[in-house]
Design a protein around this motif. Structure first.
Motif, PDB file in Angstrom:
ATOM      1  N   VAL A 165     -27.467 -64.683 -38.155  1.00  0.00           N
ATOM      2  CA  VAL A 165     -26.122 -64.749 -37.573  1.00  0.00           C
ATOM      3  C   VAL A 165     -25.874 -63.524 -36.698  1.00  0.00           C
ATOM      4  CG1 VAL A 165     -23.648 -64.776 -38.081  1.00  0.00           C
ATOM      5  CG2 VAL A 165     -25.215 -66.148 -39.473  1.00  0.00           C
ATOM      6  N   VAL A 166     -25.389 -63.792 -35.474  1.00  0.00           N
ATOM      7  CA  VAL A 166     -25.082 -62.732 -34.511  1.00  0.00           C
ATOM      8  C   VAL A 166     -23.674 -62.962 -33.977  1.00  0.00           C
ATOM      9  CG1 VAL A 166     -25.749 -61.676 -32.329  1.00  0.00           C
ATOM     10  CG2 VAL A 166     -27.511 -62.592 -33.851  1.00  0.00           C
ATOM     11  N   PRO A 167     -22.796 -61.952 -34.030  1.00  0.00           N
ATOM     12  CA  PRO A 167     -22.939 -60.713 -34.780  1.00  0.00           C
ATOM     13  C   PRO A 167     -22.952 -61.000 -36.282  1.00  0.00           C
ATOM     14  CG  PRO A 167     -20.728 -60.859 -33.835  1.00  0.00           C
ATOM     15  CD  PRO A 167     -21.485 -62.047 -33.355  1.00  0.00           C
ATOM     16  N   PRO A 168     -23.509 -60.070 -37.057  1.00  0.00           N
ATOM     17  CA  PRO A 168     -23.666 -60.293 -38.499  1.00  0.00           C
ATOM     18  C   PRO A 168     -22.328 -60.485 -39.210  1.00  0.00           C
ATOM     19  CG  PRO A 168     -24.823 -58.295 -37.787  1.00  0.00           C
ATOM     20  CD  PRO A 168     -24.013 -58.775 -36.632  1.00  0.00           C
ATOM     21  N   VAL A 169     -22.393 -61.156 -40.349  1.00  0.00           N
ATOM     22  CA  VAL A 169     -21.225 -61.334 -41.216  1.00  0.00           C
ATOM     23  C   VAL A 169     -21.425 -60.487 -42.467  1.00  0.00           C
ATOM     24  CG1 VAL A 169     -20.667 -63.672 -40.412  1.00  0.00           C
ATOM     25  CG2 VAL A 169     -22.249 -63.379 -42.321  1.00  0.00           C
ATOM     26  N   ASP A 170     -20.332 -60.188 -43.168  1.00  0.00           N
ATOM     27  CA  ASP A 170     -20.469 -59.467 -44.432  1.00  0.00           C
ATOM     28  C   ASP A 170     -19.991 -60.301 -45.612  1.00  0.00           C
ATOM     29  OD1 ASP A 170     -17.721 -59.360 -44.206  1.00  0.00           O
ATOM     30  OD2 ASP A 170     -17.563 -57.205 -44.479  1.00  0.00           O
ATOM     31  N   ALA A 171     -19.736 -61.605 -45.352  1.00  0.00           N
ATOM     32  CA  ALA A 171     -19.292 -62.507 -46.410  1.00  0.00           C
ATOM     33  C   ALA A 171     -19.876 -63.894 -46.156  1.00  0.00           C
ATOM     34  CB  ALA A 171     -17.762 -62.573 -46.446  1.00  0.00           C
ATOM     35  N   ALA A 172     -20.116 -64.631 -47.261  1.00  0.00           N
ATOM     36  CA  ALA A 172     -20.675 -65.977 -47.129  1.00  0.00           C
ATOM     37  C   ALA A 172     -20.113 -66.895 -48.205  1.00  0.00           C
ATOM     38  CB  ALA A 172     -22.193 -65.944 -47.214  1.00  0.00           C
ATOM     39  N   LEU A 173     -19.673 -68.064 -47.768  1.00  0.00           N
ATOM     40  CA  LEU A 173     -19.235 -69.144 -48.649  1.00  0.00           C
ATOM     41  C   LEU A 173     -20.428 -70.073 -48.795  1.00  0.00           C
ATOM     42  CD1 LEU A 173     -17.183 -70.942 -50.143  1.00  0.00           C
ATOM     43  CD2 LEU A 173     -16.411 -71.755 -47.895  1.00  0.00           C
ATOM     44  N   LEU A 174     -20.945 -70.213 -50.013  1.00  0.00           N
ATOM     45  CA  LEU A 174     -22.130 -71.026 -50.251  1.00  0.00           C
ATOM     46  C   LEU A 174     -21.713 -72.408 -50.722  1.00  0.00           C
ATOM     47  CD1 LEU A 174     -24.384 -68.398 -52.069  1.00  0.00           C
ATOM     48  CD2 LEU A 174     -23.988 -68.715 -49.620  1.00  0.00           C
ATOM     49  N   MET A 175     -22.068 -73.407 -49.942  1.00  0.00           N
ATOM     50  CA  MET A 175     -21.779 -74.802 -50.271  1.00  0.00           C
ATOM     51  C   MET A 175     -23.104 -75.550 -50.391  1.00  0.00           C
ATOM     52  SD  MET A 175     -18.209 -75.547 -48.378  1.00  0.00           S
ATOM     53  CE  MET A 175     -17.859 -76.844 -49.559  1.00  0.00           C
ATOM     54  N   THR A 176     -24.022 -74.916 -51.071  1.00  0.00           N
ATOM     55  CA  THR A 176     -25.372 -75.428 -51.251  1.00  0.00           C
ATOM     56  C   THR A 176     -25.498 -76.102 -52.607  1.00  0.00           C
ATOM     57  OG1 THR A 176     -25.923 -73.238 -52.083  1.00  0.00           O
ATOM     58  CG2 THR A 176     -26.467 -73.685 -49.792  1.00  0.00           C
ATOM     59  N   PRO A 177     -26.496 -76.983 -52.765  1.00  0.00           N
ATOM     60  CA  PRO A 177     -26.773 -77.505 -54.107  1.00  0.00           C
ATOM     61  C   PRO A 177     -27.235 -76.353 -55.002  1.00  0.00           C
ATOM     62  CG  PRO A 177     -27.998 -78.736 -52.422  1.00  0.00           C
ATOM     63  CD  PRO A 177     -27.366 -77.555 -51.748  1.00  0.00           C
ATOM     64  N   PRO A 178     -26.931 -76.382 -56.297  1.00  0.00           N
ATOM     65  CA  PRO A 178     -27.316 -75.274 -57.179  1.00  0.00           C
ATOM     66  C   PRO A 178     -28.800 -74.903 -57.093  1.00  0.00           C
ATOM     67  CG  PRO A 178     -25.930 -76.829 -58.364  1.00  0.00           C
ATOM     68  CD  PRO A 178     -26.209 -77.437 -57.020  1.00  0.00           C
ATOM     69  N   ALA A 179     -29.668 -75.888 -56.885  1.00  0.00           N
ATOM     70  CA  ALA A 179     -31.105 -75.617 -56.806  1.00  0.00           C
ATOM     71  C   ALA A 179     -31.472 -74.784 -55.579  1.00  0.00           C
ATOM     72  CB  ALA A 179     -31.885 -76.935 -56.795  1.00  0.00           C
ATOM     73  N   ARG A 180     -30.610 -74.722 -54.578  1.00  0.00           N
ATOM     74  CA  ARG A 180     -30.891 -73.951 -53.351  1.00  0.00           C
ATOM     75  C   ARG A 180     -30.061 -72.673 -53.240  1.00  0.00           C
ATOM     76  NH1 ARG A 180     -31.456 -78.765 -48.975  1.00  0.00           N
ATOM     77  NH2 ARG A 180     -33.361 -79.617 -49.833  1.00  0.00           N
TER      78      ARG A 180
END
Length: 160
Positions: free
Chosen positions: A67-82
């Motif tokens: 990611v450009v410019p970088p982020v310092d936070a992330a919302l993860l909406m991934t399956p638990p296995a990932r």
């Protein structure tokens, strides 16, 4: 005053710019619904999915560290296995705030992902849907939060 999940979610959303990891290819998916609502409310959400070049008119990045410019936070909406892999990417990118989405289903959190966050000194937000913390959330999301005990937790923290 004790911080609650809801407080943590609101503090996260106060950042206004963050990655949404796991933006789906499916237009009718919940992650796309969340992405559209966050954009509609003025958030600068950066979608992350290695299988997509663009989502909802926004450039999509393959990994958080791209990611450009970088982020310092992330919302993860991934399956638990990932999710553990997504957390590893977040740590490699220097992300210090991680929210593992939880809606009506199992959510994104896994014991391994939580342990990876804790080992990196990150206190992840878990067991909370973004709509529960989003300003102006509709009645359904407030009701969902009540069933999950999120609002009771907030009232206990403030001594109400």
């Amino acid at each position: 005053m004790t911080a609650t999940r809801l407080d943590a979610g609101r503090e996260f959303l106060a950042r206004r710019r963050f990655a949404l990891v796991g933006a789906s290819r499916e237009e009718k998916s919940f992650s796309r619904h969340v992405l559209r609502e966050l954009i509609r409310k003025g958030y600068d959400v950066v979608p992350v999915n290695p299988a997509l070049a663009e989502v909802e008119g926004r450039r999509c990045f393959p990994r958080v560290q791209d990611v450009v410019p970088p982020v310092d936070a992330a919302l993860l909406m991934t399956p638990p296995a990932r999710t553990a892999d997504a957390v590893r990417d977040c740590v490699a990118a220097g992300v210090r705030r991680v929210w593992m989405h939880r809606g009506g289903g199992p959510g994104a959190a896994s014991p391994e992902a939580i342990a990876l966050c804790e080992a990196a000194g990150i206190a992840p937000i878990v067991d909370l849907c973004p709509f529960m913390a989003l300003p102006g959330a509709g009645w359904f999301h407030r009701l969902h939060g009540r069933f999950r005990g999120v609002h009771r937790e907030s009232r206990r923290a403030i001594g109400a």
